[in-house]
Design a protein around this motif. Structure first.
Motif, PDB file in Angstrom:
ATOM      1  N   ALA A 112      44.961 104.632  73.172  1.00 40.88           N
ATOM      2  CA  ALA A 112      44.137 103.640  72.489  1.00 40.88           C
ATOM      3  C   ALA A 112      43.323 104.190  71.324  1.00 40.88           C
ATOM      4  CB  ALA A 112      43.197 102.982  73.499  1.00 40.88           C
ATOM      5  N   LYS A 113      42.887 105.434  71.410  1.00 41.61           N
ATOM      6  CA  LYS A 113      41.953 105.929  70.397  1.00 41.61           C
ATOM      7  C   LYS A 113      42.492 105.848  68.971  1.00 41.61           C
ATOM      8  CE  LYS A 113      38.591 108.817  72.786  1.00 41.61           C
ATOM      9  NZ  LYS A 113      37.962 110.147  72.907  1.00 41.61           N
ATOM     10  N   PRO A 114      43.743 106.264  68.700  1.00 42.78           N
ATOM     11  CA  PRO A 114      44.228 106.140  67.314  1.00 42.78           C
ATOM     12  C   PRO A 114      44.252 104.696  66.830  1.00 42.78           C
ATOM     13  CG  PRO A 114      45.647 107.593  68.612  1.00 42.78           C
ATOM     14  CD  PRO A 114      44.738 106.931  69.573  1.00 42.78           C
ATOM     15  N   GLU A 136      36.688  99.795  85.047  1.00 45.15           N
ATOM     16  CA  GLU A 136      35.390  99.550  85.668  1.00 45.15           C
ATOM     17  C   GLU A 136      34.375  99.027  84.654  1.00 45.15           C
ATOM     18  OE1 GLU A 136      34.530  99.747  88.840  1.00 45.15           O
ATOM     19  OE2 GLU A 136      36.545 100.324  89.456  1.00 45.15           O
ATOM     20  N   GLY A 137      34.841  98.715  83.451  1.00 48.83           N
ATOM     21  CA  GLY A 137      33.946  98.212  82.424  1.00 48.83           C
ATOM     22  C   GLY A 137      33.141  99.281  81.715  1.00 48.83           C
ATOM     23  N   VAL A 138      33.412 100.562  81.998  1.00 50.03           N
ATOM     24  CA  VAL A 138      32.671 101.655  81.357  1.00 50.03           C
ATOM     25  C   VAL A 138      33.163 101.825  79.922  1.00 50.03           C
ATOM     26  CG1 VAL A 138      32.141 104.116  81.416  1.00 50.03           C
ATOM     27  CG2 VAL A 138      32.282 102.816  83.554  1.00 50.03           C
ATOM     28  N   VAL A 139      32.237 101.847  78.983  1.00 50.32           N
ATOM     29  CA  VAL A 139      32.600 101.979  77.573  1.00 50.32           C
ATOM     30  C   VAL A 139      33.092 103.400  77.311  1.00 50.32           C
ATOM     31  CG1 VAL A 139      31.766 101.844  75.204  1.00 50.32           C
ATOM     32  CG2 VAL A 139      30.913 100.232  76.916  1.00 50.32           C
ATOM     33  N   LEU A 140      34.322 103.521  76.802  1.00 46.77           N
ATOM     34  CA  LEU A 140      34.909 104.816  76.478  1.00 46.77           C
ATOM     35  C   LEU A 140      34.799 105.140  74.989  1.00 46.77           C
ATOM     36  CD1 LEU A 140      38.197 104.470  78.573  1.00 46.77           C
ATOM     37  CD2 LEU A 140      36.062 105.557  79.276  1.00 46.77           C
ATOM     38  N   GLU A 141      34.885 104.106  74.165  1.00 41.13           N
ATOM     39  CA  GLU A 141      34.891 104.306  72.707  1.00 41.13           C
ATOM     40  C   GLU A 141      34.255 103.082  72.063  1.00 41.13           C
ATOM     41  OE1 GLU A 141      36.628 106.548  69.213  1.00 41.13           O
ATOM     42  OE2 GLU A 141      36.138 107.040  71.286  1.00 41.13           O
ATOM     43  N   ARG A 142      33.378 103.313  71.072  1.00 42.01           N
ATOM     44  CA  ARG A 142      32.783 102.203  70.330  1.00 42.01           C
ATOM     45  C   ARG A 142      32.728 102.586  68.866  1.00 42.01           C
ATOM     46  NH1 ARG A 142      26.551 101.072  70.788  1.00 42.01           N
ATOM     47  NH2 ARG A 142      26.525 102.381  68.923  1.00 42.01           N
ATOM     48  N   ARG A 143      33.281 101.741  68.016  1.00 43.01           N
ATOM     49  CA  ARG A 143      33.270 102.004  66.575  1.00 43.01           C
ATOM     50  C   ARG A 143      32.710 100.778  65.861  1.00 43.01           C
ATOM     51  NH1 ARG A 143      35.932 106.287  64.299  1.00 43.01           N
ATOM     52  NH2 ARG A 143      36.791 107.760  65.820  1.00 43.01           N
ATOM     53  N   THR A 144      31.679 101.007  65.068  1.00 38.58           N
ATOM     54  CA  THR A 144      30.963  99.923  64.406  1.00 38.58           C
ATOM     55  C   THR A 144      30.636 100.347  62.978  1.00 38.58           C
ATOM     56  OG1 THR A 144      29.903  99.498  66.534  1.00 38.58           O
ATOM     57  CG2 THR A 144      29.041  98.310  64.634  1.00 38.58           C
ATOM     58  N   GLY A 145      31.000  99.498  62.004  1.00 43.47           N
ATOM     59  CA  GLY A 145      30.707  99.813  60.609  1.00 43.47           C
ATOM     60  C   GLY A 145      29.375  99.286  60.133  1.00 43.47           C
ATOM     61  N   ASP A 146      28.777  98.351  60.880  1.00 37.27           N
ATOM     62  CA  ASP A 146      27.529  97.718  60.461  1.00 37.27           C
ATOM     63  C   ASP A 146      26.352  98.412  61.142  1.00 37.27           C
ATOM     64  OD1 ASP A 146      26.315  95.071  59.186  1.00 37.27           O
ATOM     65  OD2 ASP A 146      25.388  95.351  61.157  1.00 37.27           O
ATOM     66  N   THR A 147      25.403  98.929  60.349  1.00 31.25           N
ATOM     67  CA  THR A 147      24.286  99.705  60.905  1.00 31.25           C
ATOM     68  C   THR A 147      23.404  98.859  61.811  1.00 31.25           C
ATOM     69  OG1 THR A 147      24.275 101.124  58.949  1.00 31.25           O
ATOM     70  CG2 THR A 147      22.306 101.141  60.325  1.00 31.25           C
ATOM     71  N   ALA A 148      23.055  97.644  61.380  1.00 28.80           N
ATOM     72  CA  ALA A 148      22.175  96.788  62.182  1.00 28.80           C
ATOM     73  C   ALA A 148      22.820  96.446  63.519  1.00 28.80           C
ATOM     74  CB  ALA A 148      21.841  95.516  61.410  1.00 28.80           C
ATOM     75  N   LEU A 149      24.112  96.110  63.494  1.00 33.17           N
ATOM     76  CA  LEU A 149      24.821  95.794  64.742  1.00 33.17           C
ATOM     77  C   LEU A 149      24.890  97.024  65.633  1.00 33.17           C
ATOM     78  CD1 LEU A 149      26.462  93.840  66.480  1.00 33.17           C
ATOM     79  CD2 LEU A 149      28.507  94.525  65.191  1.00 33.17           C
ATOM     80  N   ASN A 150      25.152  98.165  65.040  1.00 33.11           N
ATOM     81  CA  ASN A 150      25.240  99.413  65.802  1.00 33.11           C
ATOM     82  C   ASN A 150      23.924  99.703  66.541  1.00 33.11           C
ATOM     83  OD1 ASN A 150      27.046 101.637  66.404  1.00 33.11           O
ATOM     84  ND2 ASN A 150      25.557 102.922  65.356  1.00 33.11           N
ATOM     85  N   GLN A 151      22.799  99.508  65.843  1.00 34.53           N
ATOM     86  CA  GLN A 151      21.492  99.745  66.460  1.00 34.53           C
ATOM     87  C   GLN A 151      21.217  98.738  67.572  1.00 34.53           C
ATOM     88  OE1 GLN A 151      18.887  99.531  63.073  1.00 34.53           O
ATOM     89  NE2 GLN A 151      19.288 101.652  62.431  1.00 34.53           N
ATOM     90  N   HIS A 152      21.628  97.495  67.366  1.00 31.73           N
ATOM     91  CA  HIS A 152      21.411  96.469  68.391  1.00 31.73           C
ATOM     92  C   HIS A 152      22.242  96.764  69.643  1.00 31.73           C
ATOM     93  CE1 HIS A 152      20.124  92.541  69.839  1.00 31.73           C
ATOM     94  NE2 HIS A 152      21.369  92.348  70.253  1.00 31.73           N
ATOM     95  N   LEU A 153      23.476  97.214  69.468  1.00 31.96           N
ATOM     96  CA  LEU A 153      24.322  97.551  70.615  1.00 31.96           C
ATOM     97  C   LEU A 153      23.728  98.712  71.400  1.00 31.96           C
ATOM     98  CD1 LEU A 153      27.924  97.193  69.117  1.00 31.96           C
ATOM     99  CD2 LEU A 153      26.587  95.519  70.414  1.00 31.96           C
ATOM    100  N   ASP A 154      23.113  99.661  70.706  1.00 35.73           N
ATOM    101  CA  ASP A 154      22.430 100.748  71.416  1.00 35.73           C
ATOM    102  C   ASP A 154      21.283 100.212  72.265  1.00 35.73           C
ATOM    103  OD1 ASP A 154      24.040 102.784  70.529  1.00 35.73           O
ATOM    104  OD2 ASP A 154      22.768 103.305  68.822  1.00 35.73           O
ATOM    105  N   ARG A 155      20.553  99.226  71.715  1.00 38.06           N
ATOM    106  CA  ARG A 155      19.399  98.694  72.448  1.00 38.06           C
ATOM    107  C   ARG A 155      19.819  97.945  73.704  1.00 38.06           C
ATOM    108  NH1 ARG A 155      16.837  98.326  67.364  1.00 38.06           N
ATOM    109  NH2 ARG A 155      17.774  96.321  66.863  1.00 38.06           N
ATOM    110  N   VAL A 156      20.996  97.313  73.677  1.00 37.61           N
ATOM    111  CA  VAL A 156      21.461  96.595  74.876  1.00 37.61           C
ATOM    112  C   VAL A 156      22.444  97.461  75.677  1.00 37.61           C
ATOM    113  CG1 VAL A 156      21.092  94.331  73.867  1.00 37.61           C
ATOM    114  CG2 VAL A 156      23.329  95.434  73.593  1.00 37.61           C
TER     115      VAL A 156
END
Length: 648
Positions: A112-114, A136-156
């Protein structure tokens, strides 16, 4: 508070949304667009604000057990809300487990990673995140180009290592796709937890292309205002690309394993298994000979043997009481993974082949109660170590019956021999002297050392010095030594771990919640002991309540509950109304004294109000929302009018 593109002009948000649709259209075939579930206009149409308000109101009604107006909430979302409530997910905050040792080189991540990297590069200018999760729903990889969205995902905490399974987060694109085993899309207030209402997500499951096993989820998450109908089609397309890559990577290995499995079936009329990370096959003889309860420990042991890459023969003790002789023949070993063929033969205790495929459970040890597979396997292991005179550590949670198990084994095998039980809580010079005396003059008896995890550093050292000269003794009168320890504290210090290393064997005593079927046998046994044979029985309704409890305090907690009942009622029939309030709380942990008082007060108020939660809240002087939250938090099972013993 993050607003992301919500602070931009409406035409700017619309423009970004159009670009995301256009990108997804290029990546999606016509058949994908036709197959994609259509969302109602109430979610994505011109009146999104009004629709969001209606869904938010419906969610509030659902959380306080008010009727939800038909047609407002989509059926899959309402079903997920119901599951979330059953999972006791808190609706007002996030409480997620973190997995620190995710496998970075699993077949899923390699495939999946490539693809995730390529898709995220295509969406680099868009406020959308591409997220890969395991089964199990554990996040293995997350890629985000938008800084605001990236920060919000970290907060949740939608970040690598955290699980977004429904049982932790409630309704969301990742967990709901896993639960439903199909595509899922969740928008705004459709999320169960209130902190996720600014997001929209679409998840598509990833399955192994050979055996159909669910491996994980690919998810697209963006701001709620950026959502569009093509998200689900795009996620499904990405999932299919990953499955195609999995097929290319696994085909060669699976074909080799299949070839070896078919050859073994032709040569051998006995039980044959084929086992790999993603595949399990068995012939009819294996299915007849081994029930599912026996298959689990056998396959776990065999998987470890296959990982060595060498042919090995194992002897595995099964929960049913049988012993399995397993020939492990690897077919391939690559990148820490392996697959191979198992040939299995069941043998009896004297190593003779078993002729019957039906294996009876062994009889219970004296003074122990329970016939569940886990408890039976534990009893057999301790009994086997007694017969070989191997010193053993019994590890487990407090109240699981470790001391009872040691005493019962002694009474079964050598009832006339000497038995001495010493509690480490009484440690002192005299205590060590008694240990040494038992070791030197035990005359073939049994010495049980309880609660070794309570010893001080000085006590650990002194006990180790006392045990060391005797641990490898071959004297025929050498005593059998059993140590008990709280599993959570058994290896808390290096000194204690070294002390436990003096015992060559360790047996895990299972918590009661893992063999809760034994509650039906424990209850009458404990009642008979407490009443000394008086005529007191437990009704089926009361037994069902007792068996629903998770018993975080294990058998000791059950014993104390029955003691409270017997103190008030020594004859007749125990009904649900006779059970103390704590039996109504199906909690995962032992409550603090303050929590226990609060929980008991809520249950008593509910009983007095015939189960009416609003009336109980008024009587307690708390709001209705608070009592609903407390009921879910403590896992209180609501009594019916019949159970309360009232007529109206």
């Amino acid at each position: 508070m993050d607003t992301g593109c919500r602070d931009n002009a409406d035409h700017s948000c619309s423009e970004k949304g159009n670009r995301l649709v256009h990108t997804n259209q290029r990546a999606t075939h016509n058949k994908d667009r036709e197959a994609a579930p259509r969302l109602p206009e109430s979610v994505l149409g011109p009146s999104k604000t009004a629709a969001a308000e209606r869904i938010a109101h419906a969610r509030t009604n659902f959380l306080v057990d008010e009727p939800v107006e038909p047609g407002i909430v989509r059926a899959p979302i309402l079903a997920s809300w119901t599951r979330s409530r059953q999972y006791e997910v808190p609706a007002d905050h996030l409480d997620l487990p973190f997995e620190s040792d995710c496998d970075p080189d699993s077949p899923l991540t390699r495939a999946a990673k490539p693809i995730v990297r390529e898709v995220s590069d295509q969406l680099a200018g868009e406020p959308v995140s591409v997220i890969l999760c395991d089964d199990e729903g554990v996040v293995l990889e997350r890629r985000t180009g938008d800084t605001a969205l990236n920060q919000h995902l970290d907060r949740v905490w939608l970040a690598p290592g955290f699980s977004y399974a429904e049982r932790y987060v409630g309704t969301n694109g990742i967990g709901t796709a896993l639960e439903g085993r199909g595509p899922a899309q969740v928008f705004g207030h459709e999320h169960y937890v209130e902190h996720l209402e600014d997001l929209a997500c679409a998840g598509a499951p990833i399955r192994h292309p050979v055996n159909g096993k669910l491996l994980g989820v690919i998810d697209l998450t963006c701001w709620r205002r950026e959502a569009n109908r093509m998200m689900m089609a795009a996620a499904s397309t990405i999932a299919r690309r990953i499955e195609e890559t999995l097929l290319e990577q696994s085909g060669r290995r699976e074909l080799a394993l299949l070839h070896d499995y078919l050859a073994a079936c032709q040569r051998n009329r006995g039980a044959v298994f084929a086992l790999s990370e993603d595949l399990l096959m068995m012939n009819d003889r294996a299915r007849e000979l081994l029930d599912p309860g026996d298959q689990v420990p056998l396959l776990a042991s065999a998987a470890e043997a296959l990982a060595t890459g060498r042919r090995r023969q194992l002897t595995v003790d099964l929960p049913s009481g049988a012993i399995a002789r397993v020939q492990c023949r690897p077919s391939w070993t690559e990148g820490g993974l392996s697959g191979g063929v198992l040939q299995v033969q069941l043998v009896s205790g004297d190593a003779g082949p078993l002729r019957s495929a039906v294996l009876p459970h062994p009889s219970s040890l004296p003074a122990t109660v329970g016939s569940g597979p886990l408890w039976a396997k534990c009893c057999q292991a301790v009994d086997r170590h007694f017969q070989s005179r191997e010193w053993v550590v019994l590890e487990g949670e407090p109240g699981t019956g470790k001391r009872t198990l040691a005493r019962a084994t002694h009474q079964l095998r050598s009832p006339a021999a000497h038995l001495r039980v010493l509690d480490a809580g009484d440690y002192g010079p005299r205590w060590i002297a008694e240990v040494i005396e038992e070791l030197e003059t035990g005359a073939g008896g049994t010495l049980v050392l309880c609660h070794l995890d309570r010893l001080s550093a000085e006590g650990v050292q002194a006990l180790g010095d006392a045990l060391e000269p005797h641990r490898e003794s071959t004297a025929p009168q050498r005593p059998w030594v059993v140590a008990t320890a709280d599993r959570s504290r058994a290896h808390a210090s290096r000194e204690l771990a070294e002390l436990l290393d003096l015992f060559p064997r360790t047996v895990e005593v299972p918590p009661l919640r893992h063999h809760v079927e034994d509650v039906a046998e424990l209850v009458p046994h404990l009642i008979a002991r407490l009443t000394r044979g008086a005529d007191l029985t437990c009704s089926p309704d009361a037994m069902r309540v007792l068996m629903r409890n998770r018993w975080p305090g294990n058998v000791e907690q059950l014993h104390q509950v029955l003691r409270k009942i017997v103190a008030k009622k020594r004859t007749g029939r125990i009904t649900p109304a006779d059970l103390p309030p704590e039996c109504r709380a199906i909690t995962r942990r032992v409550l603090t004294p303050l929590e226990a008082i609060e929980c008991d007060a809520i249950v008593d108020a509910l009983l007095d109000a015939d189960g009416n939660k609003a009336e109980a809240a008024r009587n307690l002087g708390m709001s209705r929302a608070t009592i609903y939250r407390k009921i879910r938090g403590y896992g209180i099972s609501m009594p019916t009018v019949a159970e309360c013993g009232r007529s109206g």
